[in-house]
Write a protein that holds these residues in place. Structure first.
Motif, PDB file in Angstrom:
ATOM      1  N   THR A   5       0.839  -1.193   0.000  1.00 38.61           N
ATOM      2  CA  THR A   5       0.000   0.000   0.000  1.00 38.61           C
ATOM      3  C   THR A   5       0.874   1.243   0.000  1.00 38.61           C
ATOM      4  O   THR A   5       2.064   1.175   0.295  1.00 38.61           O
ATOM      5  N   LEU A  13      -3.793   3.113   0.367  1.00 36.53           N
ATOM      6  CA  LEU A  13      -4.353   2.649  -0.902  1.00 36.53           C
ATOM      7  C   LEU A  13      -3.490   1.519  -1.442  1.00 36.53           C
ATOM      8  O   LEU A  13      -2.260   1.594  -1.406  1.00 36.53           O
ATOM      9  N   THR A  19      -8.872   0.252  -4.336  1.00 37.96           N
ATOM     10  CA  THR A  19      -9.084   0.115  -2.898  1.00 37.96           C
ATOM     11  C   THR A  19     -10.514   0.512  -2.572  1.00 37.96           C
ATOM     12  O   THR A  19     -10.952   1.603  -2.930  1.00 37.96           O
ATOM     13  N   GLY A  71      -6.449   4.288  -6.804  1.00 41.60           N
ATOM     14  CA  GLY A  71      -5.244   4.953  -6.327  1.00 41.60           C
ATOM     15  C   GLY A  71      -3.966   4.226  -6.702  1.00 41.60           C
ATOM     16  O   GLY A  71      -2.885   4.689  -6.379  1.00 41.60           O
TER      17      GLY A  71
END
Length: 90
Positions: A5, A13, A19, A71
């Motif tokens: 992430t 994200l 996400t 994202g």
């Protein structure tokens, strides 16, 4: 499947796929919806509360109060229209 992430405005994200975030998690973000259906929601975009951060495509599901935020893309878009258009055609 990658669990990696990255952080944007305090939210983690995923780097390999969209996400799913609730509206409560996105409470400081701008959520923009475009009236074109995509999957269970509408084509849209979200913008973090950070100047110059750009717009991320998102499938906004207002009924369930959540959004799938893209994202993981290399670069955000400069406008919500561009982000939603990309999502509508992908």
């Amino acid at each position: 499947m990658s669990k990696a992430t990255h952080q944007i405005a305090g939210l983690a994200l995923q780097t390999g796929k969209p996400t799913r975030l609730t509206f409560a998690q996105l409470h400081e973000w701008v959520i923009w919806q475009f009236p074109r259906h995509k999957g269970p929601g509408m084509c849209g975009a979200v913008h973090p509360p950070v100047a110059g951060a750009g717009w991320y495509p998102a499938i906004v599901d207002a009924a369930r109060k959540r959004a799938d935020v893209y994202g993981h893309l290399e670069e955000p878009f400069s406008t919500p229209e561009a982000a939603a258009d990309w999502l509508a055609t992908s």
